[in-house]
Design a protein around this motif. Sequence first.
Motif, mmCIF file in Angstrom:
data_model
loop_
_atom_site.group_PDB
_atom_site.id
_atom_site.type_symbol
_atom_site.label_atom_id
_atom_site.label_comp_id
_atom_site.label_asym_id
_atom_site.label_seq_id
_atom_site.Cartn_x
_atom_site.Cartn_y
_atom_site.Cartn_z
ATOM 1 N N TRP A 33 7.683 -3.764 -4.757
ATOM 2 C CA TRP A 33 6.061 -3.722 -5.039
ATOM 3 C C TRP A 33 5.343 -2.723 -4.203
ATOM 4 C CZ3 TRP A 33 1.539 -4.910 -2.593
ATOM 5 C CH2 TRP A 33 0.364 -4.894 -3.948
ATOM 6 N N MET A 34 5.660 -2.826 -2.879
ATOM 7 C CA MET A 34 5.187 -1.938 -1.823
ATOM 8 C C MET A 34 5.329 -0.444 -2.346
ATOM 9 S SD MET A 34 5.918 -1.706 2.140
ATOM 10 C CE MET A 34 7.349 -1.137 1.917
ATOM 11 N N LEU A 35 6.738 -0.256 -2.509
ATOM 12 C CA LEU A 35 7.023 1.128 -2.761
ATOM 13 C C LEU A 35 6.328 1.554 -4.112
ATOM 14 C CD1 LEU A 35 11.003 0.917 -2.113
ATOM 15 C CD2 LEU A 35 9.275 1.826 -0.724
ATOM 16 N N THR A 36 6.275 0.867 -4.963
ATOM 17 C CA THR A 36 5.754 1.350 -6.220
ATOM 18 C C THR A 36 4.078 1.342 -6.310
ATOM 19 O OG1 THR A 36 5.737 -0.953 -7.286
ATOM 20 C CG2 THR A 36 7.569 0.546 -7.702
ATOM 21 N N ALA A 37 3.619 0.467 -5.648
ATOM 22 C CA ALA A 37 2.094 0.374 -5.183
ATOM 23 C C ALA A 37 1.471 1.555 -4.678
ATOM 24 C CB ALA A 37 1.737 -0.913 -4.807
ATOM 25 N N SER A 41 -3.190 4.332 -7.550
ATOM 26 C CA SER A 41 -4.446 4.712 -6.936
ATOM 27 C C SER A 41 -5.036 2.850 -6.814
ATOM 28 C CB SER A 41 -5.466 5.048 -8.074
ATOM 29 O OG SER A 41 -5.595 4.297 -9.230
ATOM 30 N N ASP A 42 -6.102 2.960 -6.013
ATOM 31 C CA ASP A 42 -6.512 1.501 -5.637
ATOM 32 C C ASP A 42 -6.913 0.906 -6.591
ATOM 33 O OD1 ASP A 42 -6.785 0.265 -3.329
ATOM 34 O OD2 ASP A 42 -8.869 0.645 -2.760
ATOM 35 N N GLN A 43 -7.765 1.419 -7.639
ATOM 36 C CA GLN A 43 -8.030 0.721 -8.972
ATOM 37 C C GLN A 43 -6.759 0.005 -9.814
ATOM 38 O OE1 GLN A 43 -9.075 3.934 -8.203
ATOM 39 N NE2 GLN A 43 -11.198 3.184 -7.422
ATOM 40 N N GLU A 44 -5.826 0.933 -9.933
ATOM 41 C CA GLU A 44 -4.669 0.496 -10.746
ATOM 42 C C GLU A 44 -3.997 -0.671 -10.130
ATOM 43 O OE1 GLU A 44 -1.885 3.627 -11.369
ATOM 44 O OE2 GLU A 44 -0.553 2.133 -12.553
ATOM 45 N N ILE A 45 -3.975 -0.695 -8.697
ATOM 46 C CA ILE A 45 -3.248 -1.794 -7.846
ATOM 47 C C ILE A 45 -3.859 -3.241 -8.481
ATOM 48 C CG2 ILE A 45 -2.780 -2.736 -5.899
ATOM 49 C CD1 ILE A 45 -2.597 -0.060 -4.307
ATOM 50 N N PHE A 46 -5.144 -3.249 -8.573
ATOM 51 C CA PHE A 46 -5.796 -4.340 -8.730
ATOM 52 C C PHE A 46 -5.885 -4.932 -10.434
ATOM 53 C CE2 PHE A 46 -7.095 -3.656 -4.659
ATOM 54 C CZ PHE A 46 -6.595 -4.608 -3.741
ATOM 55 N N GLN A 47 -5.785 -3.652 -11.019
ATOM 56 C CA GLN A 47 -5.885 -3.957 -12.647
ATOM 57 C C GLN A 47 -4.854 -4.912 -12.977
ATOM 58 O OE1 GLN A 47 -5.735 0.161 -14.296
ATOM 59 N NE2 GLN A 47 -7.862 0.424 -14.027
ATOM 60 N N ASN A 48 -3.474 -4.546 -12.750
ATOM 61 C CA ASN A 48 -2.283 -5.428 -13.069
ATOM 62 C C ASN A 48 -1.341 -5.614 -11.837
ATOM 63 O OD1 ASN A 48 -0.333 -6.712 -13.983
ATOM 64 N ND2 ASN A 48 0.318 -5.362 -15.674
ATOM 65 N N PRO A 49 -1.812 -6.546 -10.797
ATOM 66 C CA PRO A 49 -1.343 -6.517 -9.373
ATOM 67 C C PRO A 49 0.266 -6.623 -9.587
ATOM 68 C CG PRO A 49 -3.331 -7.903 -9.522
ATOM 69 C CD PRO A 49 -2.967 -7.458 -11.047
ATOM 70 N N ILE A 53 5.965 -0.430 -12.566
ATOM 71 C CA ILE A 53 5.861 0.750 -12.673
ATOM 72 C C ILE A 53 4.565 1.323 -12.803
ATOM 73 C CG2 ILE A 53 6.698 2.177 -14.586
ATOM 74 C CD1 ILE A 53 8.753 0.279 -15.215
ATOM 75 N N PRO A 54 4.223 2.332 -11.990
ATOM 76 C CA PRO A 54 2.792 2.890 -12.155
ATOM 77 C C PRO A 54 2.469 3.823 -13.436
ATOM 78 C CG PRO A 54 4.280 4.047 -10.255
ATOM 79 C CD PRO A 54 4.841 2.969 -11.192
ATOM 80 N N GLN A 55 1.349 3.823 -13.869
ATOM 81 C CA GLN A 55 0.915 4.520 -15.177
ATOM 82 C C GLN A 55 1.128 5.942 -14.856
ATOM 83 O OE1 GLN A 55 -3.034 3.036 -15.932
ATOM 84 N NE2 GLN A 55 -2.437 1.080 -16.470
ATOM 85 N N SER A 56 0.667 6.411 -13.349
ATOM 86 C CA SER A 56 1.040 7.897 -13.447
ATOM 87 C C SER A 56 1.152 8.045 -11.887
ATOM 88 C CB SER A 56 -0.228 8.714 -13.879
ATOM 89 O OG SER A 56 -1.463 8.423 -12.764
ATOM 90 N N ILE A 57 2.547 8.585 -11.543
ATOM 91 C CA ILE A 57 2.767 8.729 -10.082
ATOM 92 C C ILE A 57 1.836 9.635 -9.380
ATOM 93 C CG2 ILE A 57 4.700 9.323 -8.694
ATOM 94 C CD1 ILE A 57 6.537 8.443 -10.703
ATOM 95 N N SER A 58 1.413 9.221 -8.340
ATOM 96 C CA SER A 58 0.316 10.084 -7.353
ATOM 97 C C SER A 58 0.836 10.144 -6.121
ATOM 98 C CB SER A 58 -0.911 9.587 -7.468
ATOM 99 O OG SER A 58 -1.844 10.440 -6.786
ATOM 100 N N TRP A 59 1.250 11.484 -5.484
ATOM 101 C CA TRP A 59 1.544 11.523 -4.225
ATOM 102 C C TRP A 59 0.382 11.747 -3.337
ATOM 103 C CZ3 TRP A 59 6.643 10.013 -3.366
ATOM 104 C CH2 TRP A 59 7.504 10.235 -4.487
ATOM 105 N N ASP A 60 -0.752 11.674 -3.631
ATOM 106 C CA ASP A 60 -2.070 12.125 -3.017
ATOM 107 C C ASP A 60 -2.095 11.038 -1.754
ATOM 108 O OD1 ASP A 60 -4.623 13.361 -2.940
ATOM 109 O OD2 ASP A 60 -5.528 11.432 -3.225
#
Length: 283
Positions: A33-37, A41-49, A53-60
């Motif tokens: 969970w830590m690796l994928t979270a 983004s911060d919003q996506e983490i709390f939408q479905n904790p 699998i992330p909706q879109s992978i971001s390295w930002d």
Amino acid sequence: MNLDFPRLRLLSSSMYYLVMIVLAIPFLFPTLWMLTASLKSDQEIFQNPLALIPQSISWDNFTRIFHDYPFAAQYVNSVYIAVVVTALTLIIGALAGYGFARLNFPGKDLMFILCLSAMMLPSEALSIPQFALFKFLGINNTHLPIILLQIFGGTGALAVFMMRQHFLTLPRELDEAALMDGLDRWGIFWRIMLPLARPVLVAVGIFAFLNSWNDYFNPLVYLNSSEQYTLPLGLQTFTDPLGGVFWNLTLAASTLSTLPLLLAFLVAQKQFVQSMVGSSVKG
């Protein structure tokens, strides 16, 4: 239903692996969970904790912790402190463990008990006199107290204990044969005992590196500036001006901070297990 032996063996193996997989889930899920979270983004983490699998992978998140915060300096601090602590703990632990296991001198048992007491006393109970001492020496807000407290605290005592237990398992005939061949005590330690202690040295090194890497209390007491922070303290600095936590940045930093420990254990897990078994043979 009658099953022949191959089918019964296959069924038994399948049940064994199924049980092992179920038991491993509580240990693996937080890490996964830590690796994928860390890629969300911060919003996506709390939408479905619970989603892995992330909706879109971001390295930002990973670029921001290095660009907007002194994470690189904190990483370097943790690495060099852990390396120094590990090296000195191995040297002192091996020498002291050999002395307690193979040499006879007055007060040996009492000194060994006093050494073990460092593992029994909680660090919080000694923090006030230690802080006063280091303040008198003028080394507060430096890394020196953190290094010294690891080497001569519970980590160092554990290293001495493990090395002593290993040296006790080696036969006395090795010392006698080496003395007859003309080696002195230092030669016996360096040429015979230390090479035989390679598995326990690996385990002690992992313990020392792990304890130093995860040390939160001592840096919290002795360090004041964020540039001097180590990673455990640095992980609490990813906040907004109102104190809200940027969980995506914190998880990205946590992911990077766990990589050295995972790699060290994966590389040395065979020697680590051998040492744990060997240290428990003789008390």
